[in-house]
Design a protein around this motif. Sequence first.
Motif, PDB file in Angstrom:
ATOM      1  N   VAL A 177       6.125   9.872   2.171  1.00 23.99           N
ATOM      2  CA  VAL A 177       5.686   8.724   2.946  1.00 23.99           C
ATOM      3  C   VAL A 177       4.176   8.869   3.154  1.00 23.99           C
ATOM      4  N   ASN A 178       3.430   7.819   2.956  1.00 27.77           N
ATOM      5  CA  ASN A 178       1.962   7.819   3.052  1.00 27.77           C
ATOM      6  C   ASN A 178       1.283   8.496   1.861  1.00 27.77           C
ATOM      7  N   ARG A 179       2.064   9.033   0.920  1.00 26.55           N
ATOM      8  CA  ARG A 179       1.477   9.597  -0.296  1.00 26.55           C
ATOM      9  C   ARG A 179       2.210   9.042  -1.517  1.00 26.55           C
ATOM     10  N   PRO A 180       1.932   7.788  -1.838  1.00 30.16           N
ATOM     11  CA  PRO A 180       2.629   7.168  -2.956  1.00 30.16           C
ATOM     12  C   PRO A 180       2.108   7.681  -4.295  1.00 30.16           C
TER      13      PRO A 180
ATOM     14  N   LYS B 249       7.318  -6.819  -6.512  1.00 32.51           N
ATOM     15  CA  LYS B 249       7.821  -6.032  -5.378  1.00 32.51           C
ATOM     16  C   LYS B 249       9.260  -5.717  -5.668  1.00 32.51           C
TER      17      LYS B 249
ATOM     18  N   GLN C 244      10.299   2.277  -2.920  1.00 34.84           N
ATOM     19  CA  GLN C 244       9.749   0.925  -2.994  1.00 34.84           C
ATOM     20  C   GLN C 244       8.772   0.929  -4.153  1.00 34.84           C
TER      21      GLN C 244
ATOM     22  N   ALA D 128       6.183   8.606   8.699  1.00 34.08           N
ATOM     23  CA  ALA D 128       5.406   7.359   8.589  1.00 34.08           C
ATOM     24  C   ALA D 128       4.059   7.467   9.291  1.00 34.08           C
TER      25      ALA D 128
ATOM     26  N   ALA E 178      -3.454  -2.806   8.251  1.00 32.16           N
ATOM     27  CA  ALA E 178      -2.948  -3.375   6.998  1.00 32.16           C
ATOM     28  C   ALA E 178      -3.103  -2.376   5.857  1.00 32.16           C
ATOM     29  N   ILE E 179      -4.243  -1.709   5.810  1.00 33.40           N
ATOM     30  CA  ILE E 179      -4.470  -0.728   4.743  1.00 33.40           C
ATOM     31  C   ILE E 179      -3.462   0.423   4.872  1.00 33.40           C
ATOM     32  N   TRP E 180      -3.236   0.833   6.108  1.00 33.13           N
ATOM     33  CA  TRP E 180      -2.270   1.910   6.351  1.00 33.13           C
ATOM     34  C   TRP E 180      -0.864   1.481   5.911  1.00 33.13           C
TER      35      TRP E 180
ATOM     36  N   ALA F  93       5.744  -1.303  -6.016  1.00 35.81           N
ATOM     37  CA  ALA F  93       4.900  -2.489  -5.896  1.00 35.81           C
ATOM     38  C   ALA F  93       3.828  -2.474  -6.968  1.00 35.81           C
TER      39      ALA F  93
ATOM     40  N   ASN G 234      -0.080  -0.616   3.770  1.00 37.19           N
ATOM     41  CA  ASN G 234      -0.018  -0.681   2.306  1.00 37.19           C
ATOM     42  C   ASN G 234       0.161   0.708   1.699  1.00 37.19           C
ATOM     43  N   SER G 235      -0.442   1.718   2.328  1.00 37.48           N
ATOM     44  CA  SER G 235      -0.300   3.056   1.741  1.00 37.48           C
ATOM     45  C   SER G 235       1.015   3.711   2.140  1.00 37.48           C
ATOM     46  N   ALA G 236       1.651   3.208   3.189  1.00 28.57           N
ATOM     47  CA  ALA G 236       2.922   3.809   3.595  1.00 28.57           C
ATOM     48  C   ALA G 236       4.122   3.040   3.040  1.00 28.57           C
TER      49      ALA G 236
ATOM     50  N   CYS H  86     -11.417  -8.377   3.485  1.00 33.33           N
ATOM     51  CA  CYS H  86     -11.481  -7.677   4.773  1.00 33.33           C
ATOM     52  C   CYS H  86     -12.882  -7.099   5.000  1.00 33.33           C
TER      53      CYS H  86
ATOM     54  N   TYR I  22       6.603   4.138  -3.554  1.00 35.79           N
ATOM     55  CA  TYR I  22       6.551   4.580  -2.167  1.00 35.79           C
ATOM     56  C   TYR I  22       7.883   5.166  -1.756  1.00 35.79           C
TER      57      TYR I  22
ATOM     58  N   TYR J 263      -8.670  -6.560   0.164  1.00 34.06           N
ATOM     59  CA  TYR J 263      -9.558  -5.584   0.801  1.00 34.06           C
ATOM     60  C   TYR J 263     -11.021  -6.040   0.743  1.00 34.06           C
TER      61      TYR J 263
ATOM     62  N   GLY K 109       3.756  -0.027   0.937  1.00 35.23           N
ATOM     63  CA  GLY K 109       3.526  -0.841  -0.248  1.00 35.23           C
ATOM     64  C   GLY K 109       3.346  -2.309   0.045  1.00 35.23           C
ATOM     65  N   THR K 110       3.086  -2.638   1.303  1.00 34.97           N
ATOM     66  CA  THR K 110       2.788  -4.029   1.601  1.00 34.97           C
ATOM     67  C   THR K 110       1.832  -4.075   2.783  1.00 34.97           C
ATOM     68  N   TYR K 111       0.737  -4.808   2.607  1.00 32.01           N
ATOM     69  CA  TYR K 111      -0.279  -4.782   3.662  1.00 32.01           C
ATOM     70  C   TYR K 111       0.035  -5.742   4.798  1.00 32.01           C
TER      71      TYR K 111
ATOM     72  N   ILE L  95      -7.249  -4.734  10.202  1.00 37.03           N
ATOM     73  CA  ILE L  95      -7.514  -4.378   8.799  1.00 37.03           C
ATOM     74  C   ILE L  95      -7.085  -2.940   8.508  1.00 37.03           C
TER      75      ILE L  95
END
Lengths: 280, 440
Positions: free
Chosen positions: B252-255, B185, B365, A129, A205-207, B367, A209-211, B379, B264, B376, A213-215, A202
């Motif tokens: 993980v971290n590479r969906p 989801k 997962q 993770a 949250a982006i991280w 999504a 989302n990439s790990a 943000c 994911y 974004y 799938g939810t920010y 922020i």
Amino acid sequence: MDSSQLLGITTFTYLLSALLYVAILVFQNPGLGRVATAFTVIAWLVQTVGIGLRWLESYQMGIGRAPLTNMYESVVFFAWAIVIFYLAVEWKFKVKSIGAFALPLAFFAMAYASFSTEISKGITPLIPALQSNWLIAHVVTCFIGYAAFAIAAALGCMYLLKNAADNGNSGLAGRLPELALLDDIIHKTMIFGFIWLSAGIITGAIWANSAWGTYWSWDPKETWSLITWFFYAITLHARYTRGWSGPRIAILSICGLAVVLFTYYGVNFLLSGLHSYGSS
Amino acid sequence: MKPFQQLWDILASVKLAIFTLFALSITAIIGTVIPQGEQASFYADKYGPKMAQFFQILDIPEMYGSWWFLALLTLLVANLVVCSIERFPTAWRLATSDNLALPAERVAKLSGSRNWPLTPQQAENIDPAAILAGSGWPAESRREGGELRAFSQRGRWSRLGVYIVHTSILVIFVGAAVGDIWGVKGSVMLPEQVTADKIFASKTREPIDLGFSLRCDSFVVEFYDNGMPKTYRSRVTIIEEGKEVLTSDIEVNRPLIYRGFTFYQSSYRGYQDFILLIQGEGDSTGGVFTLPFQKQELWQEKGLQFGVVNAEAVGQRVVRAKLWFKAGEAPAVIEWFDDNQPRLLEAGGKQYRINVKQMYATGLQVAKDPGVWIVYLGCGLMLIGLAMAFFMAHHRVWLYRSEEGGKTLLVLAGNSNKNRPALAKKLTSLEEAIDKTLRG
């Protein structure tokens, strides 16, 4: 010489820096000012090398990761950020007495990192993770923010001390900066911290989302970071639109640091959630 | 109209903003202390039946989606909108106003203003706009009767920074709402070699059609020497209308993103079954078999029989398996294979490349969130707005040649919405530049 030795040395050099800044305040010796600053810069450079070396060592161990991934490393980085942020404040506002309040924070952080038996100092590899480029962005932004809030709280203490003294213009209190200047710097550091905290939330949250799938998943750490953000948002609104300043803002700056520390530290130990990496 | 006006005033007030933020902070703590999303029985066990019932009434187990928490968020939104409608026009006016319309006597009354008497010759030759421009203040100028007016400003858009921040929060909420309404989801637990064309919604467990199929080719967990997990990796193949269109790894971290769905890596499950890959020497293709533990299988066309007769495990993880392998009529070979470590095996005078691995299912997962880019965007806007609001100041500088009581004066004044010391410094250097120009 390895990184843990260098970081161990840093603990003591920050103690010495703190004492030098206190000495300036107590003995009113302006000659010491340059010494204190120079010494602190050197101590900070030693710590920088220490952190860099730890990074290098992780590569030599075949792990290869940024030194920002567990409680020990984050506390070390917190101290590092406090000191560089303090030096920037000293340079910008030309006030050295803040050092007597800021450097002890860096020293306590380093002492906790070095001597606590609760946290492990080993360089361990990253669980899946944490293997993300967002890690550095997230940790760095958060801790620049936390460092600014720590300095704001130190300034808040100075403000309250000076304000409480019978005569703010004599004795020890007299050597502290003018209340108006303190108030101004508290406000500016809080704003600075607020922007970096926003960036930290922020990037987190982006991280996420990439790990996952939810920010945003209302995990306790996330929620507390938002509570911290609300706290400073309230403080800034109270100042801008309701004219709060002086002692009230000083008290809020200290309460703010308490909220920050709970988000950073308390959540890991008292609440359970996804964000448990930092606790070991 | 009066009650409406009162309501409007309340919604426009900063007091309400402070109250709402405070209320959100305090209530948000509840969900960090009381575990969220558990079964009803969990709360009854932990907090007692009475308390649990009270929790259910207030939606505490799902408090961040409860009516009262959403009501607080709605109040915040209403507050932001009304407050911005009330105050934005003023900020816009200040950012875009015609500053050269400001009369000379008003400029002279601005705090910190300074004037210089001019000789007729100086009055003839002086060019206020050029003086400002020469000191790094690009200026606009205009003649107004006998006056020669020049004006320059910096950072006027900083006045809008606050409203960009407020808007950014609304944009984030819009993005969250879009994701909530049109997003998907879900998750799927996919055993190796199994194909799925549906996933299951996280909340309702209802099946959702993907519109394509997804096959898990393999799943592996790699470990560091110290036993910590290093990698969770699924190899999946996308199949559309019977055709394999894409094979990709998910970590993980590479969906993996395909047709708006993002997959994911989130969990896995080990089975007692095994996956066996066999490729005979000189054969162009191999075979893949799912072997239940201690059960014999047959590959008819190659005349092979095989089965896993024994296995060693650390916890739930198989580290090696003992394979019974018989080619044709030759005597059976029995050998240990490390989990997922392919190697050659000789049986019946022929070499076979063999890989035995424990069978896993990968938990993915899934999504589809069309709102995430809106979030974004919000943000990004927030950071830009914060930087504008806090780090920039609106500095305005006027330099007029004006007539007063038959004398000609050069009048300089400045104004700033914040950070006045910085402007004062700049005005001082402007004054020096003017002194120099007048001296000749």
